[in-house]
Design an enzyme around this catalytic site. Structure first.
Site, mmCIF file in Angstrom:
data_model
loop_
_atom_site.group_PDB
_atom_site.id
_atom_site.type_symbol
_atom_site.label_atom_id
_atom_site.label_comp_id
_atom_site.label_asym_id
_atom_site.label_seq_id
_atom_site.Cartn_x
_atom_site.Cartn_y
_atom_site.Cartn_z
ATOM 1 C CB CYS A 130 25.227 -33.078 -30.206
ATOM 2 S SG CYS A 130 25.293 -34.748 -30.880
ATOM 3 C CG HIS A 237 27.928 -35.958 -26.875
ATOM 4 N ND1 HIS A 237 27.175 -37.011 -26.421
ATOM 5 C CD2 HIS A 237 27.425 -35.620 -28.096
ATOM 6 C CE1 HIS A 237 26.235 -37.298 -27.322
ATOM 7 N NE2 HIS A 237 26.364 -36.474 -28.338
#
Ligand code: A2P
Length: 330
Positions: A130, A237
């Site tokens: 990710c 994130h």
């Protein structure tokens, strides 16, 4: 044309998001098959108003189904064992685990960056980590135009990246309950430890970012270092990315470049206090870039702040985009 699609790990954090994204993007599905461990066999999940029974992942439940595309997010050992079995029955597996990412025979793909690598797949395509996905979406146009010499990654990663267990640790940690997934409490804390520690003192997550960035950008000469940190954020994130270029640049040209690059939204207006945050990225597939500024300590240095929804662009949406490229190439 419609396709038979399987979701492996359908009961998990990313598995459920696969279903949401497939529906949202109107992926042309004929039959949808859902797999998880024996613990979940018989559970019912909804897709597009229909109830679908979760099946135990085993060869007998795969063969004879003529599956075209299998989206995997059930851990590395499950992918290692089952992606070749799906391939044997004619499916292309798109795998969200780390099992195949660094295998030279397996393409590692972010559709905005290296869609051409999909063409040489032999039945398995790896979805990158990710943190790597959102970083390379921003780095690709910069590397093409200015030539990157060195990258310093510092990440601030959401708990959902650790699956259902990570999410629960924050939810319950806020109420004072001890963590089960993380080695330390995550509520009110910051943990500089994601995935296991390696002999070189880095975590596996950090080394994934180093190695996967080189593979996706097709450049083994890139100098890269990373520090990956878990923060008490549910989704999204954030990354501070410091880049040193081989060539000089004008800041205004970088803004211009990002504004015309695929998959990027620039959120950078200091007068109005506009910069990307994980809350803003939640539910979106684009990579948000802001705090774009010169690194005065280097001759050709740039700092930027890069944010994306880790379960969507960092996992499910990237995999579904790969699946869309596959069917569009057919
Ligand atoms: P299950 O719910 O039956 O355990 P997350 O990372 O969010 O926890 O999700 C992991 C996903 O992978 C779940 O759907 C989980 O199913 C699935 N899974 C875990 N181990 C296996 C296995 N051995 N075979 C198939 N699916 C598995």
């Amino acid at each position: 044309m419609t396709y038979n699609v399987a979701v492996v790990g359908a009961t998990g954090m990313v598995g459920k998001k696969f279903l949401e994204v497939l529906k949202e993007r109107n992926f042309p599905i004929d039959n949808l098959y859902l797999y998880a461990s024996s613990r979940s066999a018989g559970k019912i999940l909804n897709y597009d108003g229909k109830e679908i029974i979760v099946e135990e992942l085993k060869e007998d439940n795969i063969k004879n189904k003529k599956i075209d595309i299998a989206l995997f997010s059930a851990g590395a050992s499950t992918s290692k064992e089952y992606a070749p079995i799906f391939a044997q029955y004619g499916a292309v597996s798109i795998d969200n685990s780390s099992a195949w990412r660094m295998d030279p025979e397996i393409p590692l793909v972010v559709p905005e960056v290296n869609p051409e690598d999909i063409l040489w797949n032999k039945g398995i395509i790896a979805n990158p980590n990710c943190s790597t996905i959102q970083a390379v979406v921003a780095l690709k146009p910069l590397h093409e135009k200015y030539g990157i010499n060195r990258i310093v990654y510092s990440t601030y990663q959401a708990v959902s990246g650790a699956g259902v267990g990570g999410y629960k640790d924050l939810e319950e940690g806020i109420k004072g309950i001890a963590p089960e997934k993380f080695p330390q409490p995550i509520a009110g804390n910051v943990i500089p430890h994601i995935d296991v520690f390696l002999e070189n003192g880095y975590t596996k997550e950090e080394m994934k970012m180093v190695e996967e960035t080189r593979k996706i950008l097709h450049d083994d000469s890139l100098k890269i270092t990373a520090t990956a940190v878990r923060v008490p954020v549910f989704y999204g994130h954030s990354e501070s990315i410091n880049v040193e270029f081989k060539n000089g640049f004008e800041l205004k040209d970088i803004f211009e470049l990002f504004s015309t690059s695929p998959g990027i939204i620039v959120r950078d207006n200091l007068d109005e206090l506009i910069y990307p945050t994980p809350l803003e990225s939640e539910g979106h597939d684009e990579v948000y870039v802001g705090r774009i500024r010169r690194d005065f300590s280097l001759e050709n240095g740039l700092n930027m702040w890069v944010v994306a929804d880790n379960i969507r662009k960092g996992a499910a949406s990237n995999a579904v985009q790969i699946a869309e490229c596959i069917i569009n190439n057919k």
